[in-house]
Design an enzyme around this catalytic site. Structure first.
Site, PDB file in Angstrom:
ATOM      1  N   TYR A  53      24.506 -26.862   0.849  1.00 39.14           N
ATOM      2  CA  TYR A  53      25.899 -27.284   1.077  1.00 39.14           C
ATOM      3  C   TYR A  53      25.547 -28.482   2.371  1.00 39.14           C
ATOM      4  O   TYR A  53      26.319 -29.502   2.216  1.00 39.14           O
ATOM      5  CB  TYR A  53      26.844 -26.516   1.840  1.00 39.14           C
ATOM      6  CG  TYR A  53      27.675 -25.605   0.686  1.00 39.14           C
ATOM      7  CD1 TYR A  53      27.471 -25.863  -0.426  1.00 39.14           C
ATOM      8  CD2 TYR A  53      28.467 -24.577   1.317  1.00 39.14           C
ATOM      9  CE1 TYR A  53      28.135 -25.206  -1.617  1.00 39.14           C
ATOM     10  CE2 TYR A  53      29.273 -24.014   0.310  1.00 39.14           C
ATOM     11  CZ  TYR A  53      29.022 -23.974  -0.899  1.00 39.14           C
ATOM     12  OH  TYR A  53      29.750 -23.340  -1.966  1.00 39.14           O
ATOM     13  N   GLY A  54      24.559 -28.547   3.232  1.00 36.86           N
ATOM     14  CA  GLY A  54      24.367 -29.591   3.934  1.00 36.86           C
ATOM     15  C   GLY A  54      24.345 -30.947   3.677  1.00 36.86           C
ATOM     16  O   GLY A  54      24.484 -31.890   4.430  1.00 36.86           O
ATOM     17  N   CYS A  85      29.188 -19.091   6.317  1.00 34.39           N
ATOM     18  CA  CYS A  85      28.529 -20.550   6.142  1.00 34.39           C
ATOM     19  C   CYS A  85      29.155 -21.363   7.120  1.00 34.39           C
ATOM     20  O   CYS A  85      30.262 -21.736   6.967  1.00 34.39           O
ATOM     21  CB  CYS A  85      28.580 -21.018   4.691  1.00 34.39           C
ATOM     22  SG  CYS A  85      28.040 -22.684   4.663  1.00 34.39           S
ATOM     23  N   THR A  87      28.421 -24.665   7.495  1.00 34.84           N
ATOM     24  CA  THR A  87      28.572 -25.877   6.935  1.00 34.84           C
ATOM     25  C   THR A  87      29.809 -25.914   6.273  1.00 34.84           C
ATOM     26  O   THR A  87      30.672 -26.991   6.314  1.00 34.84           O
ATOM     27  CB  THR A  87      27.656 -26.117   5.973  1.00 34.84           C
ATOM     28  OG1 THR A  87      26.238 -25.994   6.599  1.00 34.84           O
ATOM     29  CG2 THR A  87      27.373 -27.689   5.396  1.00 34.84           C
ATOM     30  N   CYS A 200      23.512 -21.881  11.531  1.00 34.36           N
ATOM     31  CA  CYS A 200      23.670 -21.788  10.370  1.00 34.36           C
ATOM     32  C   CYS A 200      23.113 -20.469  10.016  1.00 34.36           C
ATOM     33  O   CYS A 200      22.025 -19.975  10.303  1.00 34.36           O
ATOM     34  CB  CYS A 200      22.382 -22.911   9.728  1.00 34.36           C
ATOM     35  SG  CYS A 200      21.949 -22.549   7.881  1.00 34.36           S
TER      36      CYS A 200
HETATM   37  N1  DGL Z   1      24.062 -21.050   5.320  1.00 35.89           N
HETATM   38  C1  DGL Z   1      24.636 -22.317   5.473  1.00 35.89           C
HETATM   39  C2  DGL Z   1      25.229 -22.588   6.769  1.00 35.89           C
HETATM   40  O1  DGL Z   1      25.487 -21.524   7.396  1.00 35.89           O
HETATM   41  C3  DGL Z   1      23.946 -23.732   5.082  1.00 35.89           C
HETATM   42  C4  DGL Z   1      23.150 -23.831   4.289  1.00 35.89           C
HETATM   43  C5  DGL Z   1      23.181 -25.202   3.103  1.00 35.89           C
HETATM   44  O2  DGL Z   1      23.106 -26.274   3.568  1.00 35.89           O
HETATM   45  O3  DGL Z   1      23.580 -24.624   2.204  1.00 35.89           O
HETATM   46  O4  DGL Z   1      25.607 -23.463   7.297  1.00 35.89           O
END
Ligand code: DGL
Length: 284
Positions: A53-54, A85, A87, A200
């Site tokens: 997602y980042g 998450c 993000t 994250c």
């Molecule tokens: N696990 C996700 C978070 O807590 C991010 C990882 C991603 O970039 O998808 O931000």
């Protein structure tokens, strides 16, 4: 009479939670939820078709999370959703709450407030995806809760994919981890960073390597226990389940069945891959 029977059935039904992330990072949150509320039935949803997602733009990420959530809510009928998450939470939570006004959402936000409270040196670092580091939400947390500290924001593009690989049984590249975390460690006028916020949910999966590779010992602040307590508080009104652990469903939006190493890891978290519930919603 019928109503009494219905109420009794409801009272026996375990509360249902969906724990949602772009990938496997949310397992660090799921572990704490299981510890605190073993009675809760959990479906774990990894939007692996859109990972990471980042790297997504704000508009793409909001649309994606809304679309996946609509499918999950319709299929799983949860009592509560944990967006495990940062993000996604720091951007999409208001949209999710507006789209599903009757469903409680627990979000994941960078634990800047507790870190600022704990820090003795006044040097705090926030390690997150580049998306989370760019958010106004994150900057507001720094302004509101860490005015007494010097905060270094560190965006990492590679750590989440490394954590993902580790869960899938791939070798961990320690040189790359060392490079990614290096900017978190600041020395200034005889003071050193003493708190690093793991903003994250993937990063706590690498905690052993992070501790080993840190140039000096710091407190790594993980929000998972606080998220589990928030879920517990929100579920407070609902009857407790039987505390009997049933395996939860692990759902991957790609529909791809996990390899042997990941299946084993999922089992350690009390999850089994559930192909029938897979949401194949490929990225447009
Ligand atoms: N696990 C996700 C978070 O807590 C991010 C990882 C991603 O970039 O998808 O931000």
């Amino acid at each position: 009479m019928e109503e009494i029977a219905e109420n009794a059935a409801l009272a026996e039904r375990a509360p249902r939670a969906v724990v949602f992330d772009s990938g496997l990072g949310g397992l660090s949150v799921l572990a704490e939820i299981r510890r605190l509320r073993p009675d809760v039935d959990i479906a774990y949803v990894a939007d692996d078709a859109a990972f990471p997602y980042g790297r997504l733009s704000d508009e793409t990420l909001i649309a994606r999370v809304e679309a996946v959530m609509a499918r999950i809510v319709a299929e799983q009928k949860p009592d509560i959703v944990v967006v495990a998450c940062s993000t996604a939470s720091t951007l999409a939570l208001p949209y999710l709450r507006a789209a599903f006004p009757r469903l409680p959402f627990v979000g994941t936000v960078p634990a800047i407030k507790p870190a600022a409270r704990e820090s003795r040196s006044g040097l705090v670092s926030v390690l997150a995806t580049r998306g989370t580091i760019a958010r106004d939400y994150t900057h507001a947390l720094v302004r509101d809760y860490a005015a007494n500290c010097e905060v270094t924001l560190v965006g990492s593009a590679h750590l989440a994919p490394i954590a993902e690989g580790a869960m899938r049984g791939e070798a961990v590249d320690e040189v790359q981890i060392t490079r990614e975390i290096a900017p978190c460690f600041v020395e200034k006028n005889g003071r050193r960073t003493d708190c690093v916020v793991l903003a994250c949910t993937h990063f706590p999966l690498l905690i052993d390597a992070l501790k080993r590779l840190a140039p000096w010992p710091v407190l790594f602040v993980d929000p998972a226990a606080a998220i589990a307590r928030r879920l517990d508080a929100l579920l407070g009104e609902t009857p407790r389940g039987s505390a009997q652990r049933r395996p939860g469903a692990a759902i991957f939006t790609s529909g791809a069945p996990p390899g042997a190493a990941l299946q084993k890891a999922l089992l350690r978290y009390g999850l089994t891959f559930t192909p029938s519930a897979a949401i194949s919603l490929a990225m447009a």
